[in-house]
Structures are given as C-alpha cells and as structure tokens.
Design a protein around this motif. Structure first.
Motif, mmCIF file in Angstrom:
data_model
loop_
_atom_site.group_PDB
_atom_site.id
_atom_site.type_symbol
_atom_site.label_atom_id
_atom_site.label_comp_id
_atom_site.label_asym_id
_atom_site.label_seq_id
_atom_site.Cartn_x
_atom_site.Cartn_y
_atom_site.Cartn_z
ATOM 1 N N ALA A 116 -39.445 -12.623 19.356
ATOM 2 C CA ALA A 116 -38.764 -13.922 19.282
ATOM 3 C C ALA A 116 -39.731 -14.994 18.781
ATOM 4 O O ALA A 116 -39.375 -15.794 17.904
ATOM 5 N N GLN A 117 -40.947 -14.992 19.286
ATOM 6 C CA GLN A 117 -41.931 -15.981 18.851
ATOM 7 C C GLN A 117 -42.298 -15.802 17.384
ATOM 8 O O GLN A 117 -42.561 -16.783 16.686
ATOM 9 N N SER A 118 -42.272 -14.572 16.892
ATOM 10 C CA SER A 118 -42.586 -14.343 15.468
ATOM 11 C C SER A 118 -41.533 -14.968 14.559
ATOM 12 O O SER A 118 -41.807 -15.262 13.398
ATOM 13 N N PHE A 119 -40.329 -15.192 15.090
ATOM 14 C CA PHE A 119 -39.258 -15.870 14.356
ATOM 15 C C PHE A 119 -39.299 -17.388 14.575
ATOM 16 O O PHE A 119 -38.456 -18.103 14.067
ATOM 17 N N GLY A 120 -40.227 -17.845 15.409
ATOM 18 C CA GLY A 120 -40.342 -19.272 15.677
ATOM 19 C C GLY A 120 -39.539 -19.766 16.871
ATOM 20 O O GLY A 120 -39.417 -20.974 17.076
ATOM 21 N N LEU A 121 -38.985 -18.857 17.661
ATOM 22 C CA LEU A 121 -38.224 -19.256 18.833
ATOM 23 C C LEU A 121 -39.154 -19.564 19.999
ATOM 24 O O LEU A 121 -40.211 -18.945 20.145
ATOM 25 N N GLU A 122 -38.743 -20.517 20.823
ATOM 26 C CA GLU A 122 -39.412 -20.713 22.103
ATOM 27 C C GLU A 122 -38.858 -19.661 23.044
ATOM 28 O O GLU A 122 -37.691 -19.283 22.941
ATOM 29 N N VAL A 123 -39.688 -19.193 23.961
ATOM 30 C CA VAL A 123 -39.282 -18.127 24.871
ATOM 31 C C VAL A 123 -39.453 -18.581 26.314
ATOM 32 O O VAL A 123 -40.474 -19.165 26.678
ATOM 33 N N ILE A 124 -38.426 -18.291 27.093
ATOM 34 C CA ILE A 124 -38.458 -18.520 28.535
ATOM 35 C C ILE A 124 -38.045 -17.200 29.179
ATOM 36 O O ILE A 124 -37.033 -16.616 28.795
ATOM 37 N N MET A 125 -38.842 -16.739 30.132
ATOM 38 C CA MET A 125 -38.530 -15.470 30.791
ATOM 39 C C MET A 125 -38.570 -15.642 32.302
ATOM 40 O O MET A 125 -39.310 -16.480 32.822
ATOM 41 N N ASP A 126 -37.758 -14.807 32.973
ATOM 42 C CA ASP A 126 -37.752 -14.749 34.425
ATOM 43 C C ASP A 126 -37.434 -16.100 35.057
ATOM 44 O O ASP A 126 -38.025 -16.487 36.055
ATOM 45 N N ARG A 127 -36.497 -16.816 34.434
ATOM 46 C CA ARG A 127 -36.034 -18.102 34.961
ATOM 47 C C ARG A 127 -34.516 -18.161 34.819
ATOM 48 O O ARG A 127 -33.972 -17.723 33.810
ATOM 49 N N CYS A 128 -33.849 -18.752 35.793
ATOM 50 C CA CYS A 128 -32.399 -18.917 35.731
ATOM 51 C C CYS A 128 -32.072 -20.249 35.071
ATOM 52 O O CYS A 128 -32.496 -21.303 35.546
ATOM 53 N N ILE A 129 -31.319 -20.203 33.995
ATOM 54 C CA ILE A 129 -30.969 -21.407 33.253
ATOM 55 C C ILE A 129 -30.141 -22.372 34.114
ATOM 56 O O ILE A 129 -30.306 -23.589 34.028
ATOM 57 N N LYS A 130 -29.264 -21.850 34.957
ATOM 58 C CA LYS A 130 -28.453 -22.696 35.836
ATOM 59 C C LYS A 130 -29.339 -23.424 36.849
ATOM 60 O O LYS A 130 -29.170 -24.618 37.095
ATOM 61 N N VAL A 131 -30.280 -22.719 37.424
ATOM 62 C CA VAL A 131 -31.194 -23.322 38.401
ATOM 63 C C VAL A 131 -32.054 -24.388 37.726
ATOM 64 O O VAL A 131 -32.218 -25.494 38.255
ATOM 65 N N GLU A 132 -32.589 -24.062 36.550
ATOM 66 C CA GLU A 132 -33.421 -25.037 35.839
ATOM 67 C C GLU A 132 -32.611 -26.290 35.517
ATOM 68 O O GLU A 132 -33.092 -27.409 35.680
ATOM 69 N N ASP A 133 -31.384 -26.109 35.054
ATOM 70 C CA ASP A 133 -30.521 -27.247 34.739
ATOM 71 C C ASP A 133 -30.291 -28.101 35.990
ATOM 72 O O ASP A 133 -30.355 -29.331 35.933
ATOM 73 N N ALA A 134 -30.049 -27.458 37.120
ATOM 74 C CA ALA A 134 -29.787 -28.191 38.358
ATOM 75 C C ALA A 134 -31.037 -28.913 38.864
ATOM 76 O O ALA A 134 -30.969 -30.086 39.253
ATOM 77 N N ILE A 135 -32.168 -28.238 38.852
ATOM 78 C CA ILE A 135 -33.407 -28.841 39.319
ATOM 79 C C ILE A 135 -33.779 -30.052 38.472
ATOM 80 O O ILE A 135 -34.189 -31.092 38.982
ATOM 81 N N LEU A 136 -33.624 -29.897 37.175
ATOM 82 C CA LEU A 136 -34.051 -30.943 36.248
ATOM 83 C C LEU A 136 -32.976 -32.020 36.039
ATOM 84 O O LEU A 136 -33.231 -33.011 35.369
ATOM 85 N N ARG A 137 -31.790 -31.798 36.604
ATOM 86 C CA ARG A 137 -30.679 -32.763 36.515
ATOM 87 C C ARG A 137 -30.438 -33.202 35.075
ATOM 88 O O ARG A 137 -30.502 -34.384 34.734
ATOM 89 N N ILE A 138 -30.152 -32.215 34.254
ATOM 90 C CA ILE A 138 -29.950 -32.451 32.824
ATOM 91 C C ILE A 138 -28.674 -33.269 32.611
ATOM 92 O O ILE A 138 -27.596 -32.866 33.034
ATOM 93 N N PRO A 139 -28.799 -34.408 31.941
ATOM 94 C CA PRO A 139 -27.600 -35.189 31.633
ATOM 95 C C PRO A 139 -26.825 -34.535 30.489
ATOM 96 O O PRO A 139 -27.404 -34.039 29.545
ATOM 97 N N ARG A 140 -25.509 -34.501 30.592
ATOM 98 C CA ARG A 140 -24.662 -33.955 29.522
ATOM 99 C C ARG A 140 -23.832 -35.069 28.948
ATOM 100 O O ARG A 140 -23.410 -35.981 29.649
ATOM 101 N N LYS A 141 -23.576 -34.964 27.658
ATOM 102 C CA LYS A 141 -22.785 -35.978 26.964
ATOM 103 C C LYS A 141 -21.321 -35.651 27.010
ATOM 104 O O LYS A 141 -20.890 -34.578 27.118
#
Length: 141
Positions: A116-141
């Motif tokens: 993934a990194q060889s294609f230029g993507l950022e990588v996140i592993m072993d993390r729950c996207i829902k939990v991260e969104d909740a912890i960080l209180r991501i504002p949505r439009k």
C-alpha cells in the motif's frame, strides 16, 4: 524498520477529510463487527461502499465484488479480513487510487502495508475506525 501508525493528529485529519469508505468484508449480519462499524460510520455521514462478492446490497448500498469494480473515488479502504488475506486488497487499494489503507483492530500485515505504501497510500493497522472516529470526535458535514 518497524511499522508505526500515523499520529492521532494525522488520523483526525484523515477522518475529517474522508468522505468515502470502501469496506472489504462487510457482512450483512448485524451482529458482526463489520456491520456495526459500517452502520455507525454511515450514520455519522460517511459514504459506505460494501465490498463482498457474495451479496448484492448491505446497509442499503450496492455491494461490489472487488475494489477494482467500484466506479467512484474511494478515500479509505477499510478491511475486515484475516491478516493473512489482506495482501491482494492492498494492491487493489493502490490500483484504484485510494488514499488510506486501514486494517481493523487485530489485523496486521507488514507485506500489505509495504505494498500500500509503495502506491503512496497511508496505512493504519490494528485500529478500529469507529473507535478512532469516536475518540477524536470527527465533525461531519
């Protein structure tokens, strides 16, 4: 060099900027984590694109057989598959021009991260996207 996830500040930027999340391995079973997480993200305002070759639709969204079949831009590829099964999805995520390759809690694969990194993507592993969104209180439009 050992893998390190982006900082919490960077993850907040990623989630704030993201609009579309392709979910590989999304189940239609409401008791499965992939369903619960995807439903929460959809309710929060993210566009969810299910990737599951065995189903036609989940959460009111059309399913695609593969990431390569998705006809629109994808910001995050969120993967709910076993660690040993994720390498092909890293390559597909790169080929579709996704920005982030995200492996859910308990999923880690260095080879997939390298691809993934060889294609230029950022990588996140072993993390729950829902939990991260909740912890960080991501504002949505």
């Amino acid at each position: 060099m050992s893998f390190a996830n982006p900082s919490r500040e960077r993850i907040k930027e990623i989630l704030t900027e993201a609009k579309t999340v392709a979910v590989v391995g999304l189940s239609d079973n409401p008791d499965r984590p992939s369903y619960e997480v995807s439903q929460a993200l959809k309710n929060k305002g993210y566009r969810i694109i299910p990737v599951n070759p065995r189903l036609d639709a989940i959460l009111g969204e059309r399913c695609y057989r593969s990431l390569l079949d998705i006809p629109e831009p994808v910001d995050i590829v969120n993967v709910f598959r076993r660690s040993e099964e994720v390498v092909p999805f890293a390559e597909q995520a790169g080929k579709i021009g996704a920005k982030v390759f995200w492996l859910q809690l308990g999923i880690f694969n260095q080879e997939a991260a390298d691809i993934a990194q060889s294609f230029g993507l950022e990588v996140i592993m072993d993390r729950c996207i829902k939990v991260e969104d909740a912890i960080l209180r991501i504002p949505r439009k």
